[in-house]
Design an enzyme around this catalytic site. Structure first.
Site, mmCIF file in Angstrom:
data_model
loop_
_atom_site.group_PDB
_atom_site.id
_atom_site.type_symbol
_atom_site.label_atom_id
_atom_site.label_comp_id
_atom_site.label_asym_id
_atom_site.label_seq_id
_atom_site.Cartn_x
_atom_site.Cartn_y
_atom_site.Cartn_z
ATOM 1 C CD GLU A 57 2.040 28.051 -19.012
ATOM 2 O OE1 GLU A 57 0.933 28.354 -19.526
ATOM 3 O OE2 GLU A 57 3.119 28.441 -19.486
ATOM 4 C CG PHE A 119 10.350 39.843 -20.710
ATOM 5 C CD1 PHE A 119 9.218 40.322 -21.363
ATOM 6 C CD2 PHE A 119 10.781 38.554 -21.003
ATOM 7 C CE1 PHE A 119 8.538 39.538 -22.281
ATOM 8 C CE2 PHE A 119 10.105 37.774 -21.927
ATOM 9 C CZ PHE A 119 8.991 38.268 -22.569
ATOM 10 C CD GLN A 120 7.951 35.548 -20.198
ATOM 11 O OE1 GLN A 120 8.829 34.757 -19.842
ATOM 12 N NE2 GLN A 120 7.089 35.254 -21.155
ATOM 13 C CE LYS A 169 17.519 32.418 -17.039
ATOM 14 N NZ LYS A 169 17.241 33.121 -18.295
ATOM 15 C CG MET A 483 -25.800 23.563 -14.102
ATOM 16 S SD MET A 483 -27.141 22.410 -13.719
ATOM 17 C CE MET A 483 -26.233 20.992 -13.117
#
Lengths: 581, 196
Positions: A57, A119-120, A169, A483
């Protein structure tokens, strides 16, 4: 158009989401499905919106970011709740720091279980509060269209930035009467402190007329505002040289005689010297970042400062200014320009002085040193610039190669350099380039990434293969986190702790994705490889094995003044002066 | 130095977090923050007192304006205004020691709002220095303070000046800046209701 097709119809929240995006002109989104966003994915096929499936993501947000930077339109990224949403945070912060308009959509658990550690479930609006311009939680289908339309307006207006809309949802599954027009947001309140008062305009014009050694700073705002014409007019009318910030590169054409190049920590020495000797800075859409100013007490000590900026919170934040003109750069310059008469007479003594410094610095340039058989990253950038005539979109990662690109690839057009400036996000290049290519399929797009940053998001190679994107990838491979190694060399007694990094065989890695590639070890091989990549339709990777312990020069150490630069130690005894090649 | 801001904000969930988070991000400590409803439904009014450098006022104000839910911001410090705070103070007091607290309350124009066998509660309204004065006197006497609850400062500009929120919501911005009531009225000095 969906807004007509569906107007007045009862749609599910998921359908309203896509219909609203379609109505807003969105045609491409980058995302990754999951439980809490599945209703939205289920409805996607009914709409003329292309979905690019990413591998992580963070990549989705960088892609939307690259898309927005390349096209000047809003970029859209989609993810599910929980880990999908938290994976977006780095991408969102990157866009926030560089003022990029993004719409990030996340799924959320059903409103009935919000707050129950389902959940999640994660409080993504809480997490992203400091890294978004604004964010929304939508729990009902009827609130979706207004929230989305307002979010898009907020993201694009004023100083742009990322906006997140978290959709439960049940809001996706519920239904409501869809009315695109009725969901129009109220006109966005401009920042109430926006003003370029007549008095300030006159004072600015007076300062510009009186200046003997002025410099214009071209920042990211010049590109965002589309103010190229106005800045060119200002520079040419009064023969004022123009220095760019990293994100401003491409705003002012690099081949223009008044263009100086990049300023700041790794800016060209002549630019930084010119700033220190200047008597007037005209800052156009920039924020005096610490990488640009060096030590503040010694910064441009003799210069008056005019700051033209759309965000009032930037005024006097780092550098005290004499005149602040707050507003859209192009609009402010349109008001200012009529007050300025063209300069008469030939080249000013100031310009001659600046040009002389430029010639002097070129002596130390690695391009002008005799060939010692080694391949330097600067060679690669220089050859890439020649081969593409400075016209390609180059998407860089973060580190040494990013600075070499900024120094040696001369950008002529706005939106041709895409790079993470403010946050300095390694792993940005590959996904952002995918976004840029999706945004501008007709344009040549190059990824330029170091071996460290490339490995952070290399999984997106698979996205490139799946979408068969015609992207060219240049890995600048020096076996170090370059760097970091350079800082260790300069400031930590060459204690190269954890900076050597092993790479896989990038050519084989590319081949594993069905992407052809070559390795390049000498300067003679650079151009043929670049041309092979350019000629091939479809993706191509070049693994440039460059000098391991080269450093970016000049460099301003933290806390040093802008003119106290660390210079390349070995100057070329054979060349007295040199022009840019 | 202490800055006092009045922010007119939308009355929505999470707005307080956004405002508070801004001060946290700027590394500025909030000394007090009061929120309540304003003259318009759906619009809340915050008074925020923050400890920051003298030059920080502009940036804090400009940053507050960047929050989407913030409609109007005023940096009150520079204008003549009325400032008030309410405090409830519970003091341990027996029937023997009460009377002298009654006297103190009288002098400070405070009120006794609760009386129990072993304690009493004082309600006091005024500028901070007046409230602190009462607390100090109580501390220096034998009376033991059991609890203090203070609202923090709330302020309103004096005179004709009214909240610009109506303008901000109706008139295109730019015009909203045309404030005419910046000249402070020569009102009563704030110290007027301090005990002499």
């Amino acid at each position: 158009m969906s807004e007509a097709k569906f107007a007045g119809a009862r749609l599910t929240g998921a359908e309203i989401l896509w219909a609203t995006l379609e109505g807003e002109g969105v045609r491409e989104v980058f995302g990754y499905p999951g439980g809490a966003i599945l209703p939205a994915y289920d409805a996607l096929r009914k709409f003329p919106i292309r979905h690019i499936l990413v591998r992580h993501e963070q990549g989705a947000v960088h892609m939307a970011d690259g898309y927005a930077r390349a096209l000047g339109k809003i970029g859209v990224a989609v993810a599910t709740s929980g880990p999908g949403a938290t994976n977006m945070v780095t991408g969102i912060a990157t866009a926030m720091m560089d003022s990029i308009p993004l719409l990030c959509i996340t799924g959320q658990v059903s409103s009935k279980v919000l707050g129950s550690d389902a959940f999640q479930e994660i409080d993504i609006t809480g997490i992203t509060l400091p890294v978004t311009k604004h964010n929304y939680v939508v729990t009902r289908a009827e609130d979706l269209a207004p929230a989305l339309r307002e979010a898009i307006l907020v993201a694009k207006s004023g100083r742009p930035g990322p906006v997140l809309v978290d959709i439960t949802k049940d809001a996706q599954q519920g239904s409501a009467i869809y009315d695109f027009a009725a969901a129009a947001p109220r006109p966005h309140r401009p920042h109430p402190m926006l003003r370029a008062e007549a008095e300030s305009i006159l004072k600015a014009a007076e300062l510009i007329r009186a200046a003997k050694r002025p410099i214009i700073f071209a920042g990211h705002g010049m590109i965002q505002s589309g103010a190229r014409e106005q800045v060119l007019a200002l520079a040419e009318r009064l023969q004022i040289p123009v220095a760019s910030t990293l994100l401003g590169l491409g705003g002012f054409p690099a081949s223009h005689p008044l263009s100086l190049g990049m300023m700041g920590m790794h800016g060209e020495a002549w630019v930084n010297h010119a700033i220190q000797q200047s008597d007037l800075l005209i800052a156009c859409g920039m924020r005096f970042d610490d990488r640009v100013t060096g030590s503040l007490p010694t910064y441009a000590p003799n210069a008056k400062k005019i700051h033209i900026e759309i965000d009032p919170a930037e005024i006097n934040k780092n550098v005290k200014v004499d005149v602040a003109l707050i507003g859209d750069l192009a609009e402010v310059l349109e008001i200012l320009l009529p007050h300025l008469a063209p300069r008469s007479g030939g080249e000013s003594p100031w310009l001659r002085e600046v040009y002389a410094m430029k010639g002097e610095c070129a002596v130390r340039d690695i391009q002008n040193l005799p060939d010692n058989g080694h391949l330097y990253a600067a060679h690669v950038m220089n050859d890439l610039w020649h081969a593409t005539s400075g016209k390609a979109i180059v998407v860089t990662d973060v580190g040494q190669h990013q600075m070499w690109e900024a120094q040696y690839y001369k950008h002529e057009e706005p939106r041709t350099l895409i790079t993470s400036g403010g946050l300095g996000t390694m792993g940005f290049a590959l996904p952002a380039a995918i976004g840029a290519k999706v945004a501008c399929p007709e344009k040549e797009v190059w990824v330029v990434a170091g071996d460290g940053g490339f490995q952070m998001t290399a999984a997106e190679l698979s996205t490139i293969a799946q979408e068969n994107l015609d992207l060219n990838i240049a890995v600048i491979n020096n076996g170090y986190l370059g760097m970091v190694r350079q800082w260790q060399e300069f400031f930590y007694d060459k204690n190269y702790e954890s900076s050597p990094i092993l790479s896989p065989d990038y050519v084989k890695l590319a081949e594993a994705h069905g992407i052809p590639g070559v390795a390049v070890r000498t300067r003679a091989e650079v151009l043929p490889a670049v041309n092979a990549a350019r000629q091939r339709k479809g993706p191509f990777l070049i693994n440039f094995l460059v000098e391991k312990e080269d450093s970016v020069y000049p460099m301003i150490a933290a806390g040093s003044a802008l003119h106290e630069m660390i210079r390349r130690p070995d100057s070329n005894p054979l060349i007295e002066t040199a022009e840019d090649r | 130095m202490l800055h006092t801001f009045v922010a007119i904000v939308e009355d929505k969930p999470g707005v307080l977090t956004r405002v508070a988070s801004l001060f946290r991000r700027l590394n500025v400590n909030i000394v007090s923050l009061t929120v309540g409803s304003s003259e318009r439904p759906g619009i809340s009014r915050m008074t925020i007192v923050a400890d920051a450098s003298p030059t920080a006022g502009h940036r804090i104000m400009a940053s507050l304006y960047k929050l989407e839910n913030v409609l109007e911001v005023d940096d009150i410090g520079q204008y003549a205004s009325v400032s008030r705070e309410l405090a409830l103070i519970k003091v341990a007091a027996t029937p023997k020691t009460r009377s002298h607290i009654f006297e103190l309350a009288e002098v400070f124009r405070a009120r006794i709002v609760d009386l129990a066998p072993e304690s009493l509660m004082i309600e006091i309204t005024g500028v901070e220095s007046k409230i602190e004065g009462l607390i100090q006197v109580l501390n220096e006497s034998e009376d033991r303070i059991l609890e203090i609850s203070r609202t923090g400062r709330m302020v309103m500009r004096r005179g004709q000046h009214t909240s610009r929120v109506l303008d901000a919501m109706r008139v295109p911005a730019g015009d909203a800046e045309n404030e005419t009531a910046t000249d402070p009225e020569p009102g009563i000095a704030e110290e007027a209701d301090l005990p002499q």
